[in-house]
Each structure stands twice: as structure tokens, then as C-alpha cells.
Design an enzyme around this catalytic site. Structure first.
Site, PDB file in Angstrom:
ATOM      1  N   GLU A 139      -4.686  16.575 -11.562  1.00 44.27           N
ATOM      2  CA  GLU A 139      -5.229  17.223 -13.086  1.00 44.27           C
ATOM      3  C   GLU A 139      -6.725  17.341 -12.731  1.00 44.27           C
ATOM      4  OE1 GLU A 139      -3.530  15.263 -15.982  1.00 44.27           O
ATOM      5  OE2 GLU A 139      -5.380  15.202 -17.107  1.00 44.27           O
ATOM      6  N   LYS A 150       2.822  11.186 -11.761  1.00 43.85           N
ATOM      7  CA  LYS A 150       1.635  10.572 -12.261  1.00 43.85           C
ATOM      8  C   LYS A 150       2.456   9.379 -12.709  1.00 43.85           C
ATOM      9  CE  LYS A 150      -0.968  13.579 -14.692  1.00 43.85           C
ATOM     10  NZ  LYS A 150      -1.554  13.768 -16.770  1.00 43.85           N
ATOM     11  N   HIS A 154       7.536   7.308 -27.666  1.00 44.03           N
ATOM     12  CA  HIS A 154       6.547   8.320 -27.230  1.00 44.03           C
ATOM     13  C   HIS A 154       6.456   9.471 -27.299  1.00 44.03           C
ATOM     14  CE1 HIS A 154       3.349  10.076 -23.922  1.00 44.03           C
ATOM     15  NE2 HIS A 154       4.245  10.289 -23.554  1.00 44.03           N
ATOM     16  N   HIS A 201      -1.892   8.855 -27.430  1.00 41.48           N
ATOM     17  CA  HIS A 201      -1.829   7.803 -27.311  1.00 41.48           C
ATOM     18  C   HIS A 201      -2.807   7.493 -28.197  1.00 41.48           C
ATOM     19  CE1 HIS A 201      -1.489   9.897 -22.909  1.00 41.48           C
ATOM     20  NE2 HIS A 201      -0.431   9.031 -23.117  1.00 41.48           N
ATOM     21  N   HIS A 220      -1.470  14.620 -26.671  1.00 39.76           N
ATOM     22  CA  HIS A 220      -0.583  13.162 -25.979  1.00 39.76           C
ATOM     23  C   HIS A 220      -2.490  12.461 -26.408  1.00 39.76           C
ATOM     24  CE1 HIS A 220       1.687  15.407 -23.891  1.00 39.76           C
ATOM     25  NE2 HIS A 220       2.705  13.436 -22.693  1.00 39.76           N
ATOM     26  N   LYS A 238       7.096  22.715 -15.370  1.00 36.51           N
ATOM     27  CA  LYS A 238       6.667  21.479 -14.762  1.00 36.51           C
ATOM     28  C   LYS A 238       5.667  22.208 -13.405  1.00 36.51           C
ATOM     29  CE  LYS A 238       4.712  16.451 -15.405  1.00 36.51           C
ATOM     30  NZ  LYS A 238       4.991  15.477 -15.593  1.00 36.51           N
ATOM     31  N   ARG A 249       0.812  -0.835  -0.010  1.00 40.51           N
ATOM     32  CA  ARG A 249      -0.189  -0.374  -0.110  1.00 40.51           C
ATOM     33  C   ARG A 249       0.864   1.535  -0.217  1.00 40.51           C
ATOM     34  NH1 ARG A 249      -3.070  -3.112   4.101  1.00 40.51           N
ATOM     35  NH2 ARG A 249      -4.762  -3.540   3.029  1.00 40.51           N
ATOM     36  N   ASN A 258      -1.254  18.109 -21.297  1.00 40.05           N
ATOM     37  CA  ASN A 258      -1.290  16.661 -22.307  1.00 40.05           C
ATOM     38  C   ASN A 258      -1.631  16.811 -23.424  1.00 40.05           C
ATOM     39  OD1 ASN A 258      -1.872  14.563 -20.117  1.00 40.05           O
ATOM     40  ND2 ASN A 258      -3.572  15.751 -19.638  1.00 40.05           N
ATOM     41  N   GLU A 286       8.270  17.035 -25.399  1.00 42.14           N
ATOM     42  CA  GLU A 286       8.053  17.540 -24.433  1.00 42.14           C
ATOM     43  C   GLU A 286       7.924  18.739 -24.113  1.00 42.14           C
ATOM     44  OE1 GLU A 286       5.566  15.783 -23.407  1.00 42.14           O
ATOM     45  OE2 GLU A 286       5.883  13.545 -23.426  1.00 42.14           O
TER      46      GLU A 286
HETATM   47  P1  NAD Z   1      12.030   4.767 -22.009  1.00 41.60           P
HETATM   48  O1  NAD Z   1      11.298   5.048 -20.829  1.00 41.60           O
HETATM   49  O2  NAD Z   1      11.583   3.920 -23.527  1.00 41.60           O
HETATM   50  O3  NAD Z   1      13.400   5.595 -22.549  1.00 41.60           O
HETATM   51  C1  NAD Z   1      14.326   5.085 -24.105  1.00 41.60           C
HETATM   52  C2  NAD Z   1      14.602   4.043 -24.368  1.00 41.60           C
HETATM   53  O4  NAD Z   1      16.267   5.196 -24.114  1.00 41.60           O
HETATM   54  C3  NAD Z   1      14.434   2.456 -23.783  1.00 41.60           C
HETATM   55  O5  NAD Z   1      15.306   1.622 -24.486  1.00 41.60           O
HETATM   56  C4  NAD Z   1      15.669   2.887 -22.449  1.00 41.60           C
HETATM   57  O6  NAD Z   1      15.958   2.009 -22.371  1.00 41.60           O
HETATM   58  C5  NAD Z   1      16.904   3.899 -22.940  1.00 41.60           C
HETATM   59  N1  NAD Z   1      17.171   4.565 -22.708  1.00 41.60           N
HETATM   60  C6  NAD Z   1      17.110   5.376 -21.213  1.00 41.60           C
HETATM   61  N2  NAD Z   1      17.709   5.610 -20.808  1.00 41.60           N
HETATM   62  C7  NAD Z   1      18.819   5.799 -21.735  1.00 41.60           C
HETATM   63  C8  NAD Z   1      20.705   6.238 -21.465  1.00 41.60           C
HETATM   64  N3  NAD Z   1      21.030   6.816 -21.149  1.00 41.60           N
HETATM   65  N4  NAD Z   1      21.667   5.777 -22.031  1.00 41.60           N
HETATM   66  C9  NAD Z   1      21.017   5.158 -23.422  1.00 41.60           C
HETATM   67  N5  NAD Z   1      19.585   4.479 -23.421  1.00 41.60           N
HETATM   68  C10 NAD Z   1      18.897   5.057 -22.508  1.00 41.60           C
HETATM   69  O7  NAD Z   1      11.158   6.131 -23.008  1.00 41.60           O
HETATM   70  P2  NAD Z   1      10.740   7.824 -22.404  1.00 41.60           P
HETATM   71  O8  NAD Z   1      11.132   8.094 -23.296  1.00 41.60           O
HETATM   72  O9  NAD Z   1      12.186   7.850 -21.439  1.00 41.60           O
HETATM   73  O10 NAD Z   1       9.523   7.482 -21.363  1.00 41.60           O
HETATM   74  C11 NAD Z   1       8.256   7.060 -22.564  1.00 41.60           C
HETATM   75  C12 NAD Z   1       7.649   6.815 -21.348  1.00 41.60           C
HETATM   76  O11 NAD Z   1       7.444   7.616 -20.501  1.00 41.60           O
HETATM   77  C13 NAD Z   1       6.020   6.304 -22.146  1.00 41.60           C
HETATM   78  O12 NAD Z   1       6.009   5.146 -21.405  1.00 41.60           O
HETATM   79  C14 NAD Z   1       5.194   8.292 -21.133  1.00 41.60           C
HETATM   80  O13 NAD Z   1       4.037   6.987 -21.186  1.00 41.60           O
HETATM   81  C15 NAD Z   1       5.865   7.799 -20.288  1.00 41.60           C
HETATM   82  N6  NAD Z   1       5.797   9.561 -19.669  1.00 41.60           N
HETATM   83  C16 NAD Z   1       5.207   9.764 -19.190  1.00 41.60           C
HETATM   84  C17 NAD Z   1       5.060  11.202 -18.181  1.00 41.60           C
HETATM   85  C18 NAD Z   1       4.574  11.255 -16.767  1.00 41.60           C
HETATM   86  O14 NAD Z   1       4.511  12.289 -15.855  1.00 41.60           O
HETATM   87  N7  NAD Z   1       4.519  10.088 -15.804  1.00 41.60           N
HETATM   88  C19 NAD Z   1       5.043  12.241 -19.583  1.00 41.60           C
HETATM   89  C20 NAD Z   1       5.866  11.518 -20.342  1.00 41.60           C
HETATM   90  C21 NAD Z   1       5.605   9.928 -20.640  1.00 41.60           C
HETATM   91  N1  GLY Z   2       3.028  14.902 -18.391  1.00 38.21           N
HETATM   92  C1  GLY Z   2       1.513  14.818 -17.967  1.00 38.21           C
HETATM   93  C2  GLY Z   2       1.244  14.772 -16.739  1.00 38.21           C
HETATM   94  O1  GLY Z   2       2.369  14.891 -15.663  1.00 38.21           O
HETATM   95  O2  GLY Z   2       0.677  16.102 -16.156  1.00 38.21           O
END
Ligand code: NAD
Ligand code: GLY
Length: 361
Positions: free
Chosen positions: A236, A142, A264, A251, A247, A226, A120, A244, A184
Site C-alpha cells: 500500500e 492484510k 463491516h 471504520h 473504509h 484485487k 516469527r 479502501n 466489497e
Molecule cells: P465475519 O468473519 O464476522 O463473518 C460473518 C459471520 O458469518 C460470522 O458470524 C461468521 O461466523 C459467519 N459465517 C462465516 N462463514 C459462514 C458460512 N459459510 N455459513 C454461515 N455463517 C458463516 O465477517 P466477514 O464479513 O467475513 O469479514 C469482516 C472482517 O474482515 C472485518 O473484520 C474486516 O475488517 C475484515 N476485512 C479484512 C480485509 C483484508 O484485506 N484483510 C478486507 C476486508 C475486510
Molecule cells: N481491503 C483492503 C486491502 O486489501 O487493501
């Protein structure tokens, strides 16, 4: 090193931004509830940075459980989440065991949700290693996983104890992933920071060339934006929805193309072009503004259009968006460059936008 604060009362936390922060034990120590952590990472990031972070924690006499997951958006799902619970339970991790997310947004979202739900709720720390994660996903709490029917459909708001954005980790990031993070960054300019958008128009070349000063500035300015939005609206209820932009369409692109095929950030770029086009068709921004948005995405090495999934498929995927209210899809649209609003959209302009700037997938 620069430090910002996310102001959320008793859940406030610092974001540290700078090179080689993974070596700095003093930044981690105050946030560890016991001398035990699980580092959650993936098969790509582990060989690059797991030893570095483990050595730092070992200097604090911390007991470390590494959990190395397969890499990719396709693994941001219930099965992978269960495998995290399995390992935590098997090793009898406790309520004060801290989970550390070492990786990009996929690892951050999965780890955050594991931390929100395991026993939890256990403490967690974000150590983002992609540009996208450093400017967006590691900040704001998030967390979650994808469902086969839709992106990020299962999750929780759950804040980290600290964000450690080590900019030196970006040295190993592939160019395509760097560009995904730029999507972003551009978003903040579009929704609330016109001077930053203009700075990006002049400095995109430096960012893509990985100029350290330019990157540090863009990460800091993005996190400032942010943190301000999250502090104003953590869950939100209002203004956070503006984050978003692109997004709702994005999505749909990610799900429609198969998770992982469009990154993404690439999907957000394509989605933002659709949102800009729709804003223009609704009479809010000019065609010149839409061209400006598309040009900046091109400079960032990102798509300036979206895949042609077909209007029906787009509407289907978007019908599951978290912003849907009483069955109506709501979009983040542009009143101008630097000002966004949440709004419904009439069917005509929406259908026209969905068959406007699209390409055959
Ligand atoms: P990811 O986590 O898939 O990373 C991208 C690639 O880079 C992967 O293959 C990873 O292994 C590699 N990688 C990571 N760090 C590295 C480094 N330093 N050197 C070499 N390779 C490296 O993708 P992302 O773009 O970081 O994140 C996308 C995800 O984030 C999506 O699932 C999206 O929905 C989510 N997201 C969440 C929020 C939130 O507020 N929580 C906001 C935006 C996006
Ligand atoms: N990436 C959208 C949010 O954090 O609200």
C-alpha cells in the site's frame, strides 16, 4: 473450478474458486510444509465445515489441531490472538506447522496475524467461507486485529500459501452477510471497473437470489481486480489505498457504533455513500452519480446512508486512519464511477458530507 494467481515473485500464490473445494485434498497437499496443521475457526463455522475439512486432511494423513474461537468482530482482538498463541505453544506447534483460516474475514485476519507472528512466521492457508472473505479479505495478505481506539490498527502484511474459496459454503451464509460481501464487490466496480459496476446494476437480483453462475462470475471478477491491485502495490505505497474506498468513514462507523453492530460491509456501504457525496461536493461526480451509487447499495440490501455519529466523532475516529499523513486525513474519492483517487478534503464539504446522508443511529 477457476484459478487465478496473485503475482508477487517468490510469494506468489493461487486463488482457487469453485464448489466443494474443501473436499479436494490435491489443492491443499502441495502447500503443506509438514503433515501437521492447526485449523482456526469459530463456533458458528466449526459445526458446518470443520469435519469436512478435517476429513480431507485426514486422507493426507495430516495431524490436525482444531482451534475454535468465539464468533464475532468483537473478538478480533489481542486477547483472542493470545489464546491462539497459547494453544499453539501448548501443543508445541512448530515453524512448519501450517495455520488454516476456516471462516470469514475475522478468522482470516486473526489467523493471518497469528501466522505472521507465531515463531516469527509460519505458513498459512486461507479457506474463506463468507462472500466478503472470498472476494476481498482472504486475498492480498492484510492481517491483523482491532484496538479499542481503532479498527485493524495492529497487523502485518503476510501472504497465504493458497486461497481456497469454496463457493458451496455460501449456501449457509445468512442473507445479511451475503449483502455485506456485495459491498466489497461494488467497491471494485467503483474504483477501477466501470463495466463490472454496470454488470452489477443489471445482475444484483441474481446475486441476491444466489444464482450460482452470477456469484461465481462476481467472485472471480472481484478477485481478478484485487489480485491486480495487490500485485502492483503489495504494501500500500500507492494504488492499493484505493481498495479502501468507503473504509475511512466505514471504520469510524464500525468503531463509533460498537464493533459488530454495523457489519463491516454495511459500514463500507455507508462510508462509500459519504465518499461519493464528498466527491460530488468537491465537483468531481454529479448528483446523478451519487444517486446511482446509493441505488446499487439499496439493490444489494445495504444501507444507502450512514449513522449520525456527529461530525466531531467522525473526525476523531478518522484521525487514526492508516492513511493519515502529517496529521491530515486522506480519503479515497471518486473522479467518476470506475475511477478513484486518494485526496485530502476541504473542511467545508467534508463537514457538509458528514451531516448530509446520515440517519439517527
Ligand atoms: P465475519 O468473519 O464476522 O463473518 C460473518 C459471520 O458469518 C460470522 O458470524 C461468521 O461466523 C459467519 N459465517 C462465516 N462463514 C459462514 C458460512 N459459510 N455459513 C454461515 N455463517 C458463516 O465477517 P466477514 O464479513 O467475513 O469479514 C469482516 C472482517 O474482515 C472485518 O473484520 C474486516 O475488517 C475484515 N476485512 C479484512 C480485509 C483484508 O484485506 N484483510 C478486507 C476486508 C475486510
Ligand atoms: N481491503 C483492503 C486491502 O486489501 O487493501
Amino acid at each position: 473450478m477457476q484459478t487465478l494467481n496473485v503475482d508477487l515473485g517468490e510469494r506468489s500464490y493461487p486463488i482457487h474458486i469453485g464448489a466443494k473445494l474443501l473436499d479436494q485434498a490435491a489443492l491443499l497437499e502441495p502447500h503443506l510444509a509438514q503433515k501437521r496443521v492447526a485449523i482456526i475457526t469459530n463456533t458458528t463455522v466449526a459445526p458446518l465445515y470443520l469435519d469436512q475439512l478435517s476429513d480431507t486432511l485426514t486422507r493426507l494423513s495430516v495431524d490436525i489441531l482444531p482451534i475454535v474461537l468465539p464468533d464475532g468482530e468483537a473478538y478480533k482482538n489481542g486477547e483472542t490472538l493470545n489464546s491462539i498463541y497459547d494453544t499453539l505453544l501448548k501443543h508445541r506447534c512448530e515453524r512448519k506447522t501450517t495455520l488454516i483460516a476456516l471462516g470469514g474475514g475475522v478468522i482470516g485476519d486473526l489467523t493471518g496475524y497469528a501466522a505472521a507472528s507465531y515463531l516469527r512466521g509460519v505458513p498459512f492457508i486461507q479457506a474463506p467461507t463468507t462472500l466478503l472473505a472470498q472476494v476481498d479479505s482472504s486475498v492480498g495478505g492484510k492481517t491483523g486485529i482491532n484496538h479499542p481506539l481503532g479498527k485493524n490498527m495492529i497487523g502485518a502484511f503476510y501472504q497465504p500459501r493458497v486461497v481456497l474459496a469454496d463457493t458451496a459454503t455460501l449456501d449457509t451464509l445468512p442473507d445479511r452477510e451475503l449483502s455485506a460481501g456485495l459491498a466489497e464487490i461494488i467497491k471494485y466496480g467503483l474504483i477501477r471497473d466501470l463495466p463490472f459496476f454496470e454488470w452489477l446494476e443489471s445482475n444484483m437480483g441474481k446475486l441476491r437470489a444466489r444464482n450460482k453462475e452470477a456469484l461465481a462470475y462476481a467472485i472471480h471478477r472481484s478477485c481478478q481486480n484485487k489480485a491486480a491491485v495487490v500485485a502492483a502495490d503489495e504494501r500500500e505505497g500507492g494504488v492499493r489505498a484505493l481498495l479502501n474506498l468507503g473504509h475511512t468513514f466505514g471504520h469510524a462507523i464500525e468503531a463509533g457504533m460498537g464493533y459488530g453492530n454495523w457489519l463491516h460491509g454495511e459500514a463500507v456501504a455507508g462510508g462509500t455513500v459519504l465518499a461519493a457525496d464528498l466527491s460530488c461536493r468537491m465537483g468531481w461526480i454529479s448528483e446523478h452519480d451519487v444517486d446511482r451509487v446509493r441505488a446499487l447499495f439499496r439493490l444489494a440490501g445495504l444501507p444507502d446512508n450512514a449513522p449520525d455519529l456527529g461530525v466531531e466523532a467522525y473526525l476523531d475516529y478518522m484521525g487514526l486512519d492508516k492513511k493519515v499523513e502529517e496529521g491530515k486525513i486522506r480519503f479515497v474519492l471518486l473522479k467518476s464511477i470506475g475511477e478513484a483517487v486518494v485526496s485530502g478534503a476541504p473542511t467545508g464539504p467534508l463537514a457538509a458530507a458528514l451531516s448530509g446522508f446520515v440517519q439517527t443511529p
